[in-house]
Design an enzyme around this catalytic site. Structure first.
Site, PDB file in Angstrom:
ATOM      1  N   TYR A 226     -18.840  -3.043  -0.179  1.00 21.51           N
ATOM      2  CA  TYR A 226     -18.350  -4.368   0.202  1.00 21.51           C
ATOM      3  C   TYR A 226     -19.406  -5.198   0.907  1.00 21.51           C
ATOM      4  O   TYR A 226     -19.409  -6.420   0.796  1.00 21.51           O
ATOM      5  CB  TYR A 226     -17.140  -4.238   1.129  1.00 21.51           C
TER       6      TYR A 226
ATOM      7  N   ASP B 299     -11.828  11.517  -7.049  1.00 23.03           N
ATOM      8  CA  ASP B 299     -11.062  11.571  -8.302  1.00 23.03           C
ATOM      9  C   ASP B 299      -9.934  12.605  -8.221  1.00 23.03           C
ATOM     10  O   ASP B 299      -8.788  12.320  -8.597  1.00 23.03           O
ATOM     11  CB  ASP B 299     -11.972  11.808  -9.528  1.00 23.03           C
TER      12      ASP B 299
ATOM     13  N   LYS C 203     -17.408  11.357  -2.761  1.00 21.16           N
ATOM     14  CA  LYS C 203     -17.834  11.686  -4.130  1.00 21.16           C
ATOM     15  C   LYS C 203     -19.174  12.403  -3.994  1.00 21.16           C
ATOM     16  O   LYS C 203     -20.209  11.969  -4.523  1.00 21.16           O
ATOM     17  CB  LYS C 203     -17.924  10.387  -4.956  1.00 21.16           C
TER      18      LYS C 203
ATOM     19  N   ASP D  31      -9.733   1.457  -0.186  1.00 26.74           N
ATOM     20  CA  ASP D  31      -9.023   0.322  -0.795  1.00 26.74           C
ATOM     21  C   ASP D  31      -8.167   0.825  -1.950  1.00 26.74           C
ATOM     22  O   ASP D  31      -6.984   0.491  -2.061  1.00 26.74           O
ATOM     23  CB  ASP D  31     -10.061  -0.698  -1.293  1.00 26.74           C
TER      24      ASP D  31
ATOM     25  N   ASP E  95      -3.813   1.538  -1.971  1.00 27.74           N
ATOM     26  CA  ASP E  95      -2.906   0.901  -2.940  1.00 27.74           C
ATOM     27  C   ASP E  95      -2.116   1.973  -3.694  1.00 27.74           C
ATOM     28  O   ASP E  95      -0.912   1.833  -3.915  1.00 27.74           O
ATOM     29  CB  ASP E  95      -3.688   0.067  -3.974  1.00 27.74           C
TER      30      ASP E  95
HETATM   31  C1  IPM Z   1      -7.211  -5.017   0.949  1.00 29.56           C
HETATM   32  C2  IPM Z   1      -7.560  -6.050  -0.079  1.00 29.56           C
HETATM   33  C3  IPM Z   1      -8.923  -6.648   0.264  1.00 29.56           C
HETATM   34  C4  IPM Z   1      -9.935  -5.522   0.225  1.00 29.56           C
HETATM   35  C5  IPM Z   1      -9.363  -7.813  -0.644  1.00 29.56           C
HETATM   36  C6  IPM Z   1      -8.324  -8.918  -0.668  1.00 29.56           C
HETATM   37  C7  IPM Z   1     -10.704  -8.341  -0.262  1.00 29.56           C
HETATM   38  O1  IPM Z   1      -7.517  -5.495  -1.347  1.00 29.56           O
HETATM   39  O2  IPM Z   1      -7.144  -5.366   2.144  1.00 29.56           O
HETATM   40  O3  IPM Z   1      -6.989  -3.867   0.576  1.00 29.56           O
HETATM   41  O4  IPM Z   1     -10.428  -5.173  -0.861  1.00 29.56           O
HETATM   42  O5  IPM Z   1     -10.247  -4.978   1.287  1.00 29.56           O
HETATM   43 MG    MG Z   2      -6.771  -3.520  -1.397  1.00 26.97          MG
END
Ligand code: IPM
Ligand code: MG
Length: 365
Positions: A141, A221, A189, A245, A249
């Site tokens: 990032y 993975d 990884k 990240d 999710d």
């Molecule tokens: C999160 C989001 C952010 C990230 C984006 C919106 C930049 O996906 O907070 O998980 O990747 O950190």
């Molecule tokens: Mg995210």
């Protein structure tokens, strides 16, 4: 307790869900002798429209002058063709860097009431309670150099970590594991990446200071599949920025909806609080957004910036009660199930608030 909170509602459903988080905070303030003072500031697409930049200086200064920053969401499809550095998301990355918080706590709890919302069988998810600790200021990032050289027909990003960056986030993760179930899974990884090999060695060094915590390493993975096959086996999961990240999710599958997940970023000048979900432009302004992620984020503000652990728990319990009573926003509603009722964003907020107020009242008397 007096708390200055910078409110960065942002784009899409950000303003709707942030309002419900603020209502929950205000209920707590009203009952205790607390004063929460809010300053609304722009970030993301709304800031590009109004100020020509996704993160105006006034927002940075306002955040740095506050005790906590509560953010809704950023992102708007109309900016999709802009380069990453000019998009709404750049505002979020810049405010993260400016505030300096590097330990992003993302709890994922499988609520019993939502067991049927996950595509995973209830016996797989039941009781799952994971705390992701995502390193938030390093890795791909923020690594330089980075560019898309269109002439050359190539693009690059840089994955970089210093030992100090790994150590500081690992310490926080081990500390948290020691206060939970004493298990820490570090995800990397290391079969391919030098950054991961260094990550692993530093995590092992830090582990020596936490003998009660059992450490295991997982490759990212295989971790992705273990999370779906046996989520209950994990307690604290420590990982770098991009892996965190993705995996956080994925954990939305365990909880039934991404809309349920809160987060807090600690370790910097000012803590940053944001739900894990995005701006969901497809449902913005329709009263369909799930405010629970934001409301649970408010609970994290109370826990980590106000020292109000009891009140944080009251909010978390209120969410459980409302779900147990069958109330659902559209993301967690499933057809016509007897005893379930689909409600709007504001109604969900009110239902939680009613129970928070009742519990605070009961606790006070
Ligand atoms: C999160 C989001 C952010 C990230 C984006 C919106 C930049 O996906 O907070 O998980 O990747 O950190
Ligand atoms: Mg995210």
């Amino acid at each position: 307790m007096h708390l200055k909170i910078a409110l960065l509602a942002g784009d899409g459903i950000g303003p709707e869900v942030t309002q419900e988080a603020v209502n929950a905070l205000n209920a707590v303030a009203e009952f205790g002798s607390h004063t929460f003072e809010y300053t609304a500031l722009r970030i993301g697409g709304v800031a590009i429209d109004a100020d020509g930049t996704p993160l105006p200086d006034a927002t940075i200064q306002g955040c740095l002058a506050s005790d906590a920053v509560l953010l809704g969401a950023v992102g708007d499809n109309k900016f999709n063709t802009l380069p990453p550095s000019e998009r709404p998301e750049a505002g979020l990355l810049k405010i993260r860097a400016a505030l300096g918080g590097f330990a992003n706590l993302r709890p994922a709890t499988a609520y019993k009431a939502l067991a049927d919302n996950s595509p995973l069988r209830p016996e797989i998810t039941e009781g799952a309670d994971i705390l992701f600790v995502r390193e938030l200021l390093g890795g791909l990032y923020f690594g330089a150099p980075r560019a898309w050289d269109k002439q050359a027909g190539s693009a690059h990003n840089t994955m970089v970590y210093t030992e100090a960056e790994v150590e500081r986030v690992a310490r926080i993760a081990f500390d948290l594991a020691a206060k939970r179930r004493n298990r820490l899974t570090s995800v990397d990884k290391a079969n391919v990446l030098e950054t991961s090999q260094m990550w692993r060695s530093i995590v092992e060094k830090v582990a020596k200071d936490f003998p009660a915590v059992t450490l295991e390493h997982q490759l990212v993975d295989s971790m992705a599949i273990h999370l779906m096959n046996r989520p209950r086996d994990f307690d604290v999961v420590l990982t770098e920025n991009l892996f965190g990240d993705i995996l956080s999710d994925e954990s939305g599958v365990i909880t039934g909806s991404l809309g349920m997940l809160p987060s807090a970023t600690l370790g910097g000048k000012v803590n940053l609080y944001e739900p894990v979900h995005g701006s969901a432009p497809d449902i913005a302004g329709q009263g369909k957004a799930n405010p629970i992620g934001a409301i649970l984020t408010a609970a994290m503000v109370l826990r980590h910036s106000a020292g109000l652990e009891r009140e944080a728990k009251i909010i978390e319990n209120a969410v459980v009660q409302v779900l147990d009573a069958g109330y659902r926003t559209t993301d967690i509603a499933r057809g016509n199930i007897a005893g379930q009722q689909t409600v709007s964003t504001t109604k969900m907020g009110e239902l939680v608030l009613d129970r928070v107020t009742a519990d605070l009242g009961a606790a006070a008397s």
